[in-house]
Design a protein around this motif. Sequence first.
Motif, PDB file in Angstrom:
ATOM      1  N   ARG A   1      39.572  -9.374  13.042  1.00  0.00           N
ATOM      2  CA  ARG A   1      38.793  -8.267  13.621  1.00  0.00           C
ATOM      3  C   ARG A   1      37.328  -8.375  13.204  1.00  0.00           C
ATOM      4  O   ARG A   1      37.016  -8.741  12.072  1.00  0.00           O
ATOM      5  CB  ARG A   1      39.383  -6.923  13.188  1.00  0.00           C
ATOM      6  CG  ARG A   1      40.839  -6.746  13.622  1.00  0.00           C
ATOM      7  CD  ARG A   1      41.439  -5.458  13.107  1.00  0.00           C
ATOM      8  NE  ARG A   1      40.936  -4.297  13.829  1.00  0.00           N
ATOM      9  CZ  ARG A   1      41.314  -3.040  13.565  1.00  0.00           C
ATOM     10  NH1 ARG A   1      42.172  -2.803  12.578  1.00  0.00           N
ATOM     11  NH2 ARG A   1      40.828  -2.042  14.264  1.00  0.00           N
ATOM     12  N   ILE A   2      36.456  -8.026  14.148  1.00  0.00           N
ATOM     13  CA  ILE A   2      35.021  -8.168  13.935  1.00  0.00           C
ATOM     14  C   ILE A   2      34.341  -6.816  14.100  1.00  0.00           C
ATOM     15  O   ILE A   2      34.581  -6.098  15.068  1.00  0.00           O
ATOM     16  CB  ILE A   2      34.397  -9.171  14.934  1.00  0.00           C
ATOM     17  CG1 ILE A   2      35.138 -10.505  14.907  1.00  0.00           C
ATOM     18  CG2 ILE A   2      32.908  -9.361  14.648  1.00  0.00           C
ATOM     19  CD1 ILE A   2      35.123 -11.194  13.570  1.00  0.00           C
ATOM     20  N   ALA A   3      33.495  -6.494  13.128  1.00  0.00           N
ATOM     21  CA  ALA A   3      32.596  -5.348  13.262  1.00  0.00           C
ATOM     22  C   ALA A   3      31.245  -5.904  13.705  1.00  0.00           C
ATOM     23  O   ALA A   3      30.595  -6.642  12.953  1.00  0.00           O
ATOM     24  CB  ALA A   3      32.466  -4.589  11.946  1.00  0.00           C
ATOM     25  N   TRP A   4      30.843  -5.583  14.922  1.00  0.00           N
ATOM     26  CA  TRP A   4      29.607  -6.105  15.501  1.00  0.00           C
ATOM     27  C   TRP A   4      28.462  -5.169  15.143  1.00  0.00           C
ATOM     28  O   TRP A   4      28.410  -4.033  15.602  1.00  0.00           O
ATOM     29  CB  TRP A   4      29.743  -6.232  17.015  1.00  0.00           C
ATOM     30  CG  TRP A   4      30.857  -7.141  17.438  1.00  0.00           C
ATOM     31  CD1 TRP A   4      32.141  -6.783  17.717  1.00  0.00           C
ATOM     32  CD2 TRP A   4      30.775  -8.558  17.604  1.00  0.00           C
ATOM     33  NE1 TRP A   4      32.883  -7.887  18.053  1.00  0.00           N
ATOM     34  CE2 TRP A   4      32.067  -8.995  17.997  1.00  0.00           C
ATOM     35  CE3 TRP A   4      29.752  -9.484  17.477  1.00  0.00           C
ATOM     36  CZ2 TRP A   4      32.347 -10.337  18.244  1.00  0.00           C
ATOM     37  CZ3 TRP A   4      30.027 -10.832  17.725  1.00  0.00           C
ATOM     38  CH2 TRP A   4      31.317 -11.241  18.111  1.00  0.00           C
ATOM     39  N   LEU A   5      27.561  -5.648  14.286  1.00  0.00           N
ATOM     40  CA  LEU A   5      26.393  -4.874  13.896  1.00  0.00           C
ATOM     41  C   LEU A   5      25.274  -5.196  14.885  1.00  0.00           C
ATOM     42  O   LEU A   5      24.683  -6.276  14.840  1.00  0.00           O
ATOM     43  CB  LEU A   5      25.955  -5.236  12.477  1.00  0.00           C
ATOM     44  CG  LEU A   5      27.001  -5.079  11.368  1.00  0.00           C
ATOM     45  CD1 LEU A   5      26.460  -5.633  10.054  1.00  0.00           C
ATOM     46  CD2 LEU A   5      27.383  -3.626  11.204  1.00  0.00           C
ATOM     47  N   ILE A   6      25.010  -4.288  15.798  1.00  0.00           N
ATOM     48  CA  ILE A   6      23.997  -4.549  16.811  1.00  0.00           C
ATOM     49  C   ILE A   6      22.978  -3.413  16.795  1.00  0.00           C
ATOM     50  O   ILE A   6      23.332  -2.243  16.692  1.00  0.00           O
ATOM     51  CB  ILE A   6      24.613  -4.711  18.221  1.00  0.00           C
ATOM     52  CG1 ILE A   6      25.384  -3.469  18.648  1.00  0.00           C
ATOM     53  CG2 ILE A   6      25.537  -5.926  18.267  1.00  0.00           C
ATOM     54  CD1 ILE A   6      25.904  -3.526  20.071  1.00  0.00           C
ATOM     55  N   GLY A   7      21.709  -3.776  16.861  1.00  0.00           N
ATOM     56  CA  GLY A   7      20.714  -2.719  16.847  1.00  0.00           C
ATOM     57  C   GLY A   7      19.330  -3.212  16.486  1.00  0.00           C
ATOM     58  O   GLY A   7      18.930  -4.331  16.816  1.00  0.00           O
ATOM     59  N   SER A   8      18.639  -2.386  15.739  1.00  0.00           N
ATOM     60  CA  SER A   8      17.206  -2.567  15.501  1.00  0.00           C
ATOM     61  C   SER A   8      16.924  -3.344  14.225  1.00  0.00           C
ATOM     62  O   SER A   8      17.834  -3.754  13.489  1.00  0.00           O
ATOM     63  CB  SER A   8      16.542  -1.196  15.401  1.00  0.00           C
ATOM     64  OG  SER A   8      16.972  -0.549  14.217  1.00  0.00           O
TER      65      SER A   8
ATOM     66  N   ALA B   1      38.951  -5.906  22.386  1.00  0.00           N
ATOM     67  CA  ALA B   1      39.646  -4.679  22.005  1.00  0.00           C
ATOM     68  C   ALA B   1      40.128  -4.817  20.566  1.00  0.00           C
ATOM     69  O   ALA B   1      40.621  -5.870  20.162  1.00  0.00           O
ATOM     70  CB  ALA B   1      40.820  -4.418  22.943  1.00  0.00           C
ATOM     71  N   GLY B   2      39.966  -3.749  19.794  1.00  0.00           N
ATOM     72  CA  GLY B   2      40.350  -3.780  18.387  1.00  0.00           C
ATOM     73  C   GLY B   2      39.207  -4.110  17.460  1.00  0.00           C
ATOM     74  O   GLY B   2      39.329  -3.950  16.248  1.00  0.00           O
ATOM     75  N   ASP B   3      38.095  -4.599  18.020  1.00  0.00           N
ATOM     76  CA  ASP B   3      36.885  -4.792  17.217  1.00  0.00           C
ATOM     77  C   ASP B   3      36.210  -3.444  16.990  1.00  0.00           C
ATOM     78  O   ASP B   3      36.740  -2.393  17.374  1.00  0.00           O
ATOM     79  CB  ASP B   3      35.915  -5.745  17.924  1.00  0.00           C
ATOM     80  CG  ASP B   3      36.380  -7.191  17.913  1.00  0.00           C
ATOM     81  OD1 ASP B   3      37.315  -7.501  17.158  1.00  0.00           O
ATOM     82  OD2 ASP B   3      35.814  -7.993  18.677  1.00  0.00           O
ATOM     83  N   GLN B   4      35.040  -3.474  16.394  1.00  0.00           N
ATOM     84  CA  GLN B   4      34.249  -2.272  16.137  1.00  0.00           C
ATOM     85  C   GLN B   4      32.795  -2.584  16.448  1.00  0.00           C
ATOM     86  O   GLN B   4      32.287  -3.654  16.103  1.00  0.00           O
ATOM     87  CB  GLN B   4      34.390  -1.847  14.673  1.00  0.00           C
ATOM     88  CG  GLN B   4      33.446  -0.743  14.232  1.00  0.00           C
ATOM     89  CD  GLN B   4      33.885   0.632  14.696  1.00  0.00           C
ATOM     90  OE1 GLN B   4      35.001   0.779  15.182  1.00  0.00           O
ATOM     91  NE2 GLN B   4      33.033   1.617  14.554  1.00  0.00           N
ATOM     92  N   VAL B   5      32.133  -1.673  17.136  1.00  0.00           N
ATOM     93  CA  VAL B   5      30.702  -1.801  17.393  1.00  0.00           C
ATOM     94  C   VAL B   5      29.970  -0.787  16.525  1.00  0.00           C
ATOM     95  O   VAL B   5      30.280   0.413  16.562  1.00  0.00           O
ATOM     96  CB  VAL B   5      30.369  -1.571  18.880  1.00  0.00           C
ATOM     97  CG1 VAL B   5      28.851  -1.519  19.092  1.00  0.00           C
ATOM     98  CG2 VAL B   5      30.987  -2.676  19.730  1.00  0.00           C
ATOM     99  N   ILE B   6      29.020  -1.274  15.730  1.00  0.00           N
ATOM    100  CA  ILE B   6      28.239  -0.420  14.841  1.00  0.00           C
ATOM    101  C   ILE B   6      26.780  -0.530  15.247  1.00  0.00           C
ATOM    102  O   ILE B   6      26.208  -1.622  15.246  1.00  0.00           O
ATOM    103  CB  ILE B   6      28.430  -0.837  13.363  1.00  0.00           C
ATOM    104  CG1 ILE B   6      29.908  -0.725  12.971  1.00  0.00           C
ATOM    105  CG2 ILE B   6      27.566   0.013  12.442  1.00  0.00           C
ATOM    106  CD1 ILE B   6      30.221  -1.228  11.567  1.00  0.00           C
ATOM    107  N   HIS B   7      26.196   0.591  15.598  1.00  0.00           N
ATOM    108  CA  HIS B   7      24.842   0.612  16.152  1.00  0.00           C
ATOM    109  C   HIS B   7      24.026   1.681  15.433  1.00  0.00           C
ATOM    110  O   HIS B   7      24.529   2.772  15.145  1.00  0.00           O
ATOM    111  CB  HIS B   7      24.919   0.914  17.653  1.00  0.00           C
ATOM    112  CG  HIS B   7      23.591   1.065  18.321  1.00  0.00           C
ATOM    113  ND1 HIS B   7      22.654   0.068  18.361  1.00  0.00           N
ATOM    114  CD2 HIS B   7      23.053   2.120  18.983  1.00  0.00           C
ATOM    115  CE1 HIS B   7      21.589   0.486  19.021  1.00  0.00           C
ATOM    116  NE2 HIS B   7      21.799   1.724  19.404  1.00  0.00           N
TER     117      HIS B   7
END
Length: 347
Positions: free
Chosen positions: A67-74, A123-129
């Motif tokens: 599982r991947i937590a995708w850190l996307i943002g600034s 599906a099952g990953d996490q997006v962190i913004h």
Amino acid sequence: MLEETHRAVRLLRWICAVAVALYAGWTLHYHPDMTVVQHGRYHAQSWTLWKIRTLDASALRSHDGGRIAWLIGSSVLRDAFDEEVINTELAAQNSPWRVAKFAMNRGASGLTVSLFNRLPIQAGDQVIHSVSPDNFRKDWLTSVGLPEDRLLMMMTPSELWQIEEWPFQKRLELALSLPRDFHRYHDEYIAGIAELGSDLWYWKKPRKARPGFHMSYRRLDEMKWLSEALENLEDSTERFDPDELDYSPQQFNIAGLRRLRARCEELGTPLTLLDLPHRELYYTDLLAPEVFETWQRWTAEQPELMSYPRLPEDHFYDFKHPNSSGRRILTATLIEHLASGQVGSQE
């Protein structure tokens, strides 16, 4: 006279045909990884897309659980977390989670959502913004001065058409910017020619551009200009007055956040919004009271929002970005939340 006119028209046709052929021959060979661009690549959006193109998704998911937590943002999110430290600690804990960070200057919601078309999110990953008060200025794109080539690089034509703060003529102009890769990478192409020319002039071995902090974080504890800026807060470009507020549905980042939620729901991927801390004086001295109150009301209404604890004032290298001290604390906090299931839990 008529025959001369016919000859002139035929000549003009040939001139136009040759001009079009030369233009096409020059512009159609542009692409993001051509040699010249690799030597001139310099800005955050281009390096972020490069990181996506070179991502080994299979290796990223090779751990148990995958599982991947995708850190996307600034850039605030970029400087807040040490991707390597997080993944090393998660591996030591036999966690099913790893993180992948794709953060960039001006990476607020309106721009970041465009990464969804390129990232292998499942599906099952996490997006962190991350979100910040200054994401919600009126005419945000104009206020931050984001060059048009960066927008062309990140956004599809349909996404560009949806930018409400732009007049029709500007949207049409970008829609007709063809070939697209020529307009996306021309500045870096020219920068690459300059770099290669300089290397050859000084008999240096040509070296490709390096991503530096764009792929990790800024390695400094304080900006050189910070002391003077702290003494002249009334002149700061970070000041945010009530007449600049815009939380309307058409605002660039409000619209982007709406699309971000829709994409996460479509993919079956939970979304977490992080309210990452800034300097205390940013809230007290640079945000007008009405702006801060509006921000507090808005954050309280966001069901996905998680607020991280405030940091000491010397834990930032400017008004908003964590330095090495702040990053250690925020990195440890995210590790704890991923390990405990406070972030990424689907139960």
